[in-house]
Design a protein around this motif. Structure first.
Motif, PDB file in Angstrom:
ATOM      1  N   LYS A 116      -8.042  81.863   3.946  1.00  0.00           N
ATOM      2  CA  LYS A 116      -9.424  81.929   3.449  1.00  0.00           C
ATOM      3  C   LYS A 116      -9.521  82.110   1.931  1.00  0.00           C
ATOM      4  O   LYS A 116     -10.202  81.346   1.268  1.00  0.00           O
ATOM      5  N   ARG A 223      -8.517  71.484   6.930  1.00  0.00           N
ATOM      6  CA  ARG A 223      -8.395  70.200   7.621  1.00  0.00           C
ATOM      7  C   ARG A 223      -7.293  69.350   6.999  1.00  0.00           C
ATOM      8  O   ARG A 223      -7.311  68.133   7.094  1.00  0.00           O
TER       9      ARG A 223
ATOM     10  N   VAL B  46     -20.057  73.749  10.332  1.00  0.00           N
ATOM     11  CA  VAL B  46     -19.097  72.929  11.072  1.00  0.00           C
ATOM     12  C   VAL B  46     -17.698  72.996  10.448  1.00  0.00           C
ATOM     13  O   VAL B  46     -16.700  72.744  11.096  1.00  0.00           O
ATOM     14  N   GLY B  47     -17.620  73.352   9.169  1.00  0.00           N
ATOM     15  CA  GLY B  47     -16.329  73.433   8.484  1.00  0.00           C
ATOM     16  C   GLY B  47     -16.202  74.753   7.761  1.00  0.00           C
ATOM     17  O   GLY B  47     -17.023  75.649   7.955  1.00  0.00           O
ATOM     18  N   PRO B  48     -15.181  74.906   6.909  1.00  0.00           N
ATOM     19  CA  PRO B  48     -15.046  76.137   6.138  1.00  0.00           C
ATOM     20  C   PRO B  48     -16.173  76.274   5.120  1.00  0.00           C
ATOM     21  O   PRO B  48     -16.601  75.281   4.533  1.00  0.00           O
ATOM     22  N   LYS B  49     -16.664  77.502   4.926  1.00  0.00           N
ATOM     23  CA  LYS B  49     -17.848  77.660   4.088  1.00  0.00           C
ATOM     24  C   LYS B  49     -17.512  77.681   2.598  1.00  0.00           C
ATOM     25  O   LYS B  49     -18.392  77.886   1.779  1.00  0.00           O
ATOM     26  N   GLU B  77     -18.135  79.981  10.789  1.00  0.00           N
ATOM     27  CA  GLU B  77     -17.714  78.689  10.264  1.00  0.00           C
ATOM     28  C   GLU B  77     -16.746  78.008  11.227  1.00  0.00           C
ATOM     29  O   GLU B  77     -16.301  78.596  12.192  1.00  0.00           O
ATOM     30  N   ASN B  78     -16.439  76.768  10.946  1.00  0.00           N
ATOM     31  CA  ASN B  78     -15.528  75.971  11.782  1.00  0.00           C
ATOM     32  C   ASN B  78     -15.965  75.931  13.235  1.00  0.00           C
ATOM     33  O   ASN B  78     -15.142  76.037  14.140  1.00  0.00           O
TER      34      ASN B  78
END
Lengths: 308, 375
Positions: A116, A223, B46-49, B77-78
């Motif tokens: 993160k 991703r 839907v993804g990392p913030k 998130e995600n």
């Protein structure tokens, strides 16, 4: 930047450049998996180790401001995951494929958790060697910027190919992979050999991950892998457990992946979804062409749970 | 073996019954809390913030709410666009007591958000996108969205001034109307500077594919494009790859200038902070929330990144001039005479479509000067 039009030459150039740029993670993961599978185990967890390696490499590179400690840390992290897989699979009744899937999810999840704080900062890149100096065309120079890891991967493929046939270690690995009973009769402990082989495989997958985050595309995001670790495992079967075959298959996948964007860039814009499917269609065709109903896969290690 | 299975199944039934009872008990809890002075607002990404893109833009908006007295923000998130998002919404409502939820991704709406709207009629749901319809959907649901096409037009203005090769590049995800409008706006902005400029588009086919986006960027630079922008979820890879190859970039979704300070020209950004604050103000005041909210640059839903150091004086002047004109309202990017790149007339001499025009929402063409195809 001096930009020149290179027109249709962009397509072969992109395929060559793409093969060099994109293939490296495939090379490392598939070589790692080749070692593991030659010892008679399948480690599907390499996808998780690739993602975790990418995160570790990036985080350590950010903290130390140098890519090399990051690379080492990624290899070490992959080694730990691999050893864990190898250790747990030695217990009776444990299925290596199930453990692999568990580790794949665990590795990715853990990487997301620890990664993160590292999505935003920038890490130093691994160095590339410019082989394109002979050309005045900037596109050629860019395509021939070859990362050191690609060269190491190529050398490793040749070395493993030689080592599997010609060294004692290679022989031990193959014996354990082909028949546990024969290995025990020779006084070898199959579990130990597989532990080491899975550990080494994990370390190589970690290095593949480091390439993703530290060179191309060169940043850590959740991703980043888009399934490359899993594809590399499939490449090993495609390459018939031959390290040179793994290298060639990785190049093929890298180059074929560059085909879609390159064709669109020169104006071949119809049907790009089909071009994006090119690597998979190619794989299917080769698999069908080389398979046979009357014999098992050539080169398959006898102890492998999927071929046994 | 059979006996063991039976036992475990009985256990399972017992536990799940207990769980259901617990769920029911807590489901009734937030209803008493909804619309109280202290409200909890849920955001789902839907993804990392912190992706330097779509999700970050929403998360930045959500972050500004945290400063408001009495508002607490919960985020996840995600979250995939599957039944997972329903579970996330349920837990935000049941466990965190959320009375307003923003599922920010396109695919969350149908059937997931709609199912939750029916199940929790006292909770408000607002979805990012334009899909809410008064006749079809419940009143505790709603849509909000922004018109960002003019932002891409302004990107194009700066790109047109900066480009030396007169070739621009666009890395796009999928050929849907919104993306096509962005591509067309980018080129038309550039053509307002020099009508000879072309824009090469490459579709990657997915919203987030790091390697393919990098390959697409490389292919564009190889073909001589020297200013590149994109419409994918996270522009980070495109920005870093293009800048690494020496091309200039225009941003999208959020401000990516920290990734390439020298090469970043400007960018079209969402300003969700304004939209979210509007909703939350209504929630706190106890007035009904609007069901359908839209706006563009002039409404403050969209903003531009500060111009980068490589932007010339002439570019700055035209950028400021065009922006001022847009802020007055009624500006049209798509106006006649205009042809598609297949030669069809898409706007006649007298036609001009403002950004709210319904015709633009079914855009299926690329304008003349864009090199690329929608299929």
């Amino acid at each position: 930047m001096v930009a020149t039009e290179i027109g249709l030459w962009g397509v072969p150039l992109a395929i060559v450049g793409g093969a060099i740029r994109v293939s490296t993670p495939f090379i490392f993961v598939s070589l790692g998996e080749a070692i593991t599978e030659r010892s008679g185990r399948i480690n599907l967890g390499l996808e998780g180790m690739l993602v975790f390696g990418a995160m570790t490499a990036y985080a350590v590179a950010v903290m130390t401001a140098s890519p090399w400690p990051g690379l080492l840390a990624a290899a070490a992290a992959g080694l730990c995951f691999g050893l864990f897989h190898g250790w747990i699979c030695k217990f009776p009744g444990v299925n290596d494929i199930a453990i692999g899937i568990a580790l794949m999810l665990f590795g990715s999840g853990l990487a997301f958790f620890f990664g993160k704080p590292y999505i935003q900062p920038s890490a130093p890149d691994l160095p590339a060697i410019p082989f394109g100096g002979w050309s005045d065309i900037p596109q050629v120079q860019a395509a021939l910027n070859v990362n050191v890891l690609f060269l190491i991967g190529a050398a490793l493929a040749v070395f493993l190919w030689w080592a599997f046939r010609n060294t004692r270690v290679g022989l031990i690995l193959r014996v354990v992979g082909d028949s546990s009973d024969a290995a025990r009769a020779m006084g070898l402990n199959p579990d130990t050999v597989r532990l080491v082989a899975t550990g080494v495989g994990g370390a190589l997958a970690g290095i593949g991950g480091a390439y993703l985050s530290l060179y191309y595309p060169g940043s850590w995001t959740e991703r980043i892998s888009s399934g490359q670790g899993l594809m590399a495992v499939a490449l090993v079967i495609f390459a018939r457990w031959n390290p040179l075959g793994c290298f060639a298959a990785a190049l093929l996948f890298g180059g074929a992946g560059a085909l879609g964007p390159a064709l669109q860039s020169v104006g071949v814009t119809q049907g790009y979804y089909l071009f994006y499917a090119a690597p998979y269609i190619l794989t299917l065709v080769i698999m069908i062409a080389t398979s046979s109903p009357s014999r098992s896969l050539a080169g398959a290690p006898g102890e492998l749970s999927i071929t046994k | 073996m059979t006996e063991r299975f039976m036992l475990s199944r009985r256990d399972l039934l017992k536990t799940s019954a207990a769980g259901a009872a617990l769920g029911l008990a807590s489901a009734s809890f937030p209803i008493s809390r909804a619309f109280a002075a202290a409200a909890t607002v849920g955001f789902i990404y839907v993804g990392p913030k912190d992706d330097y893109g779509y999700n970050q833009a929403h998360a930045e908006g959500a972050a500004t709410l945290k400063a408001i007295e009495g508002i607490s923000v919960v985020e996840e998130e995600n979250v995939p666009e599957t039944v997972d998002v329903q579970k996330t919404m349920e837990s935000m409502i049941n466990l965190d007591g959320a009375s307003l939820i923003f599922p920010t991704s396109f695919g969350y709406f149908d059937p997931h958000m709609l199912a939750m709207c029916a199940k929790f009629p006292d909770v408000q749901f607002r979805h990012c996108g334009g899909m809410w319809n008064k006749d079809k959907h419940p009143m505790n649901a709603g849509s909000y969205f922004g018109y960002i096409g003019m932002g891409q037009y302004l990107n194009g203005v700066v790109a047109g001034h900066t480009s030396k090769t007169k070739k621009l590049g666009f890395v796009a995800a999928k050929p849907i109307p919104q993306v096509l409008l962005n591509i067309n706006s980018f080129l038309l902005g550039a053509r307002s500077v020099d009508p000879a400029i072309t824009c090469q588009v490459i579709f990657t086919g997915e919203w987030s594919l790091a390697i393919k986006e990098a390959e697409a960027t490389n292919a564009l630079v190889d073909q001589g494009a020297d200013v590149i922008t994109c419409h994918v979820d996270s522009p980070k890879v495109m920005v870093e790859t293009a800048a690494g190859r020496g091309a200039f970039v225009c941003g999208y979704h959020a401000n990516q200038s920290p990734l390439a300070p020298e090469k970043y020209l400007t960018g079209a950004e969402w300003n969700w902070a304004k939209v979210y604050k509007m909703f939350v103000d209504d929630l706190v005041a106890g007035t009904p929330l609007p069901n359908f909210t839209r706006g563009g640059l002039a409404d403050g839903f969209v903003k531009m990144s500060p111009l980068g150091p490589a932007v010339s004086e002439a570019a700055r002047k035209q950028f400021d001039g065009t922006l001022a004109e847009m802020m007055k309202g009624g500006f049209s990017v798509i106006k006649g005479p205009l042809k598609s790149n297949k030669g069809d007339v898409v706007a006649t001499e007298s036609q001009a479509f403002v950004e709210t025009a319904i015709e633009l929402e079914s855009m299926d063409y690329l304008v003349e000067g864009v090199v690329g195809s929608t299929a």
